[in-house]
Design an enzyme around this catalytic site. Structure first.
Site, PDB file in Angstrom:
ATOM      1  N   CYS A 142       0.831  -1.211   0.000  1.00  0.00           N
ATOM      2  CA  CYS A 142       0.000   0.000   0.000  1.00  0.00           C
ATOM      3  C   CYS A 142       0.863   1.258   0.000  1.00  0.00           C
ATOM      4  O   CYS A 142       1.600   1.497  -0.941  1.00  0.00           O
ATOM      5  CB  CYS A 142      -0.987  -0.037   1.165  1.00  0.00           C
ATOM      6  SG  CYS A 142      -2.400   1.087   0.906  1.00  0.00           S
ATOM      7  N   HIS A 235      -4.012  -4.183   0.340  1.00  0.00           N
ATOM      8  CA  HIS A 235      -3.737  -4.813   1.630  1.00  0.00           C
ATOM      9  C   HIS A 235      -4.177  -6.279   1.605  1.00  0.00           C
ATOM     10  O   HIS A 235      -5.149  -6.650   2.266  1.00  0.00           O
ATOM     11  CB  HIS A 235      -4.487  -4.086   2.749  1.00  0.00           C
ATOM     12  CG  HIS A 235      -3.873  -2.796   3.165  1.00  0.00           C
ATOM     13  ND1 HIS A 235      -2.737  -2.725   3.943  1.00  0.00           N
ATOM     14  CD2 HIS A 235      -4.241  -1.520   2.921  1.00  0.00           C
ATOM     15  CE1 HIS A 235      -2.429  -1.462   4.175  1.00  0.00           C
ATOM     16  NE2 HIS A 235      -3.316  -0.706   3.557  1.00  0.00           N
ATOM     17  N   GLU A 237      -3.097  -8.696   3.145  1.00  0.00           N
ATOM     18  CA  GLU A 237      -2.989  -9.324   4.470  1.00  0.00           C
ATOM     19  C   GLU A 237      -4.177  -9.027   5.378  1.00  0.00           C
ATOM     20  O   GLU A 237      -4.306  -9.637   6.457  1.00  0.00           O
ATOM     21  CB  GLU A 237      -1.701  -8.849   5.164  1.00  0.00           C
ATOM     22  CG  GLU A 237      -1.766  -7.467   5.786  1.00  0.00           C
ATOM     23  CD  GLU A 237      -1.665  -6.323   4.782  1.00  0.00           C
ATOM     24  OE1 GLU A 237      -1.783  -5.158   5.197  1.00  0.00           O
ATOM     25  OE2 GLU A 237      -1.466  -6.587   3.574  1.00  0.00           O
TER      26      GLU A 237
END
Length: 306
Positions: A142, A235, A237
């Site tokens: 990001c 993102h 994750e």
């Protein structure tokens, strides 16, 4: 994959309850194996939540990872207890003489500032310069991806008209690159940002290859020709509830925020969010660890500037 952490790291206990194999330092010492050394520069405000997200994402290969969380001395964290940082993080100045197999630089809620206005920008630049000679491959996430593209390639970012917030569909553009091996033609991924890197500058740079793109969210995945730098604009994750917590936080602050796109069933923000992106996120992290860290790094790290 066994992840080696400090014995008392709170994230470790949470991951053990999810049946993820977390190994403490004492047990790791009794194994005749060289674990891959992974550093994480955690720039996110809620550091403990990000620790859990990233360790979970890294847990899907059979390789042993020795994870070090790296803190910046030029920035004072305000959302994480100092006792946690002192116990579980190492300042960059104390690890700068080491070599790492992999490095992750996270996002940060500073994208509306110019890079040079960020209080830790100089130290982060020092880390990114250091990574060229001391790290086999670096994964930027990001804002960390925007920062890496700017620092390494001079690619600027610009403000979006409104926050890019939700789950977006992406098209795979180059199936032959190992980083995206196993990806479907179209796959979802979370975004939460106010800016994006200059698209044309990325496309025109001969050192960079765009691997995935989105009609609504823009370029998602970029890799340097040598695989030493990977840039992920979203993102992957994120946990199921991360976007919901950000949405609720912004609403409580009275900020102009719409519900995350394509996140709630029937766009009803009173219902439990759908988790639709984890499979591809796991593949992404596993491919990075396998093809760009494990398969590339020597048993004894060799300086690349000699």
């Amino acid at each position: 994959m066994p992840i080696k952490t400090q014995p008392d790291l709170p994230a470790g206990e949470i991951l053990k309850k999810e049946n993820i194999f977390v190994m403490d330092e004492m047990r790791a010492l009794h194994q005749d194996i060289r674990p891959l050394k992974i550093g994480i520069v955690n720039l996110m405000p809620l550091k403990e939540a990000t620790e859990i997200d990233l360790l979970r994402a890294l847990s899907n290969t059979p390789l042993q990872l020795d994870v070090t969380f790296i803190s910046l001395e030029s920035h004072k964290a305000t959302h994480t207890a100092l006792s946690h940082l002192n116990r579980f993080y190492e300042p960059f100045s104390e690890i700068s003489d080491r070599n790492l197999d992999g490095l992750i630089i996270t996002g940060a809620p500073v994208e509306q500032l110019d890079f040079e206005e960020v209080d830790y920008w100089d130290e982060l630049c020092q880390i990114m310069d250091w990574s060229r000679t001391h790290v086999t491959s670096t994964l930027h996430l990001c804002w960390g991806a925007q920062a890496g593209l700017y620092h390494h390639y001079g690619i600027k970012k610009h403000l979006l008209e409104e926050k890019r917030f939700g789950i977006y569909q992406h098209r795979l553009l180059n199936r032959k690159v190992p980083l995206v091996r196993g990806f479907d033609d179209v796959f979802p991924a979370p975004h939460s940002r106010h800016t994006e890197s200059d698209r044309q500058a990325i496309l025109e740079n001969p050192e960079l290859t765009v691997l995935a793109d989105s009609r609504e969210a823009g370029i998602y995945l970029v890799i340097a020709k040598d695989g030493r730098q990977v840039f992920v604009m979203g993102h992957p994750e994120y946990d199921r509830n991360t976007l919901q917590k950000e949405y609720q936080r912004d609403r409580e602050k009275g900020l102009p925020i719409k519900p995350p796109l394509n996140y709630y069933p029937d766009d009803d923000d009173t219902r439990k969010p759908l988790l639709t992106w984890r499979a591809h996120a796991n593949i992404l992290y596993s491919n990075w660890i396998n093809y760009y860290v494990y398969q590339t790094t020597p048993y004894e790290f060799i300086r690349t500037d000699r």
